[in-house]
Write a protein that holds these residues in place. Sequence first.
Motif, PDB file in Angstrom:
ATOM      1  N   GLU A  37       0.812  -1.220   0.000  1.00 34.72           N
ATOM      2  CA  GLU A  37       0.000   0.000   0.000  1.00 34.72           C
ATOM      3  C   GLU A  37       0.845   1.271   0.000  1.00 34.72           C
ATOM      4  OE1 GLU A  37      -3.894   1.118   2.176  1.00 34.72           O
ATOM      5  OE2 GLU A  37      -3.637  -1.052   2.464  1.00 34.72           O
ATOM      6  N   ALA A 126      -3.896   7.754   5.509  1.00 38.05           N
ATOM      7  CA  ALA A 126      -5.131   7.123   5.057  1.00 38.05           C
ATOM      8  C   ALA A 126      -5.297   5.740   5.685  1.00 38.05           C
ATOM      9  CB  ALA A 126      -5.149   7.030   3.527  1.00 38.05           C
ATOM     10  N   MET A 127      -4.203   4.994   5.782  1.00 40.21           N
ATOM     11  CA  MET A 127      -4.257   3.685   6.427  1.00 40.21           C
ATOM     12  C   MET A 127      -4.621   3.836   7.897  1.00 40.21           C
ATOM     13  SD  MET A 127      -0.988   1.774   4.683  1.00 40.21           S
ATOM     14  CE  MET A 127      -1.332   0.141   5.329  1.00 40.21           C
ATOM     15  N   HIS A 128      -4.034   4.815   8.541  1.00 36.96           N
ATOM     16  CA  HIS A 128      -4.345   5.060   9.953  1.00 36.96           C
ATOM     17  C   HIS A 128      -5.810   5.429  10.125  1.00 36.96           C
ATOM     18  CE1 HIS A 128      -4.972   7.578  13.497  1.00 36.96           C
ATOM     19  NE2 HIS A 128      -4.259   6.626  14.063  1.00 36.96           N
ATOM     20  N   ASP A 129      -6.306   6.288   9.262  1.00 39.49           N
ATOM     21  CA  ASP A 129      -7.709   6.706   9.352  1.00 39.49           C
ATOM     22  C   ASP A 129      -8.638   5.501   9.234  1.00 39.49           C
ATOM     23  OD1 ASP A 129      -6.851   9.309   9.644  1.00 39.49           O
ATOM     24  OD2 ASP A 129      -7.395   9.922   7.602  1.00 39.49           O
ATOM     25  N   ARG A 130      -8.352   4.598   8.290  1.00 37.34           N
ATOM     26  CA  ARG A 130      -9.168   3.386   8.137  1.00 37.34           C
ATOM     27  C   ARG A 130      -9.083   2.513   9.380  1.00 37.34           C
ATOM     28  NH1 ARG A 130      -6.804   3.278   3.015  1.00 37.34           N
ATOM     29  NH2 ARG A 130      -5.545   1.477   3.571  1.00 37.34           N
ATOM     30  N   TRP A 131      -7.875   2.343   9.910  1.00 38.52           N
ATOM     31  CA  TRP A 131      -7.680   1.530  11.107  1.00 38.52           C
ATOM     32  C   TRP A 131      -8.448   2.122  12.281  1.00 38.52           C
ATOM     33  CZ3 TRP A 131      -5.271   3.074  15.684  1.00 38.52           C
ATOM     34  CH2 TRP A 131      -5.126   2.067  16.639  1.00 38.52           C
ATOM     35  N   GLU A 132      -8.355   3.426  12.443  1.00 39.63           N
ATOM     36  CA  GLU A 132      -9.046   4.114  13.539  1.00 39.63           C
ATOM     37  C   GLU A 132     -10.559   3.965  13.392  1.00 39.63           C
ATOM     38  OE1 GLU A 132      -9.395   6.188  17.053  1.00 39.63           O
ATOM     39  OE2 GLU A 132      -7.564   5.414  16.147  1.00 39.63           O
ATOM     40  N   GLN A 133     -11.066   4.077  12.189  1.00 44.99           N
ATOM     41  CA  GLN A 133     -12.498   3.929  11.939  1.00 44.99           C
ATOM     42  C   GLN A 133     -12.957   2.500  12.280  1.00 44.99           C
ATOM     43  OE1 GLN A 133     -13.715   4.495   7.838  1.00 44.99           O
ATOM     44  NE2 GLN A 133     -15.540   5.591   8.538  1.00 44.99           N
ATOM     45  N   GLU A 134     -12.185   1.517  11.869  1.00 38.67           N
ATOM     46  CA  GLU A 134     -12.512   0.118  12.190  1.00 38.67           C
ATOM     47  C   GLU A 134     -12.466  -0.121  13.688  1.00 38.67           C
ATOM     48  OE1 GLU A 134      -9.770  -2.275   9.961  1.00 38.67           O
ATOM     49  OE2 GLU A 134     -10.509  -1.518   8.042  1.00 38.67           O
TER      50      GLU A 134
END
Length: 144
Positions: A37, A126-134
């Motif tokens: 990624e 962006a990866m962090h944002d997705r992880w945080e959302q999950e």
Amino acid sequence: MSRWRALIWCVVLVVGLPAAAGAQGFKWWQQDRFKTELGLTPEQSVKLEEVFQGLYPRMTGGKESLDRLEKRLSALIAPGTASEAEVMKLVYEVEDARAALNRTRTLMVYRMHLLLTPDQRVKMKAMHDRWEQERRKSGRQPGR
């Protein structure tokens, strides 16, 4: 300001994801998902590992020292017989050890940050944002 914001997100990701991955740490730069990624080059992966290995002994020593001091503080407080001055003396030692550990961790994250390209930093955020959302959806807390 956006440059600092990107650095902060990188710090959050590099510090936050390892806590979520467990006590043994999380070498994100060795994971295929991150390599793909982010588009990490083999050279970047090697340099990221060198940064980690260079500071890891200091971090583990700092963590051991902090754990030892926290245990001493708990033992001092438990009976309820120590003077406030004794407790505060040890509190300062505990917090100094915690601050030293955090400084070392931040230095490591900053050195890693410098190895990423601006585009990779954007992708990392962006990866962090997705992880945080999950994490929020599942109700999980970091490090638990």
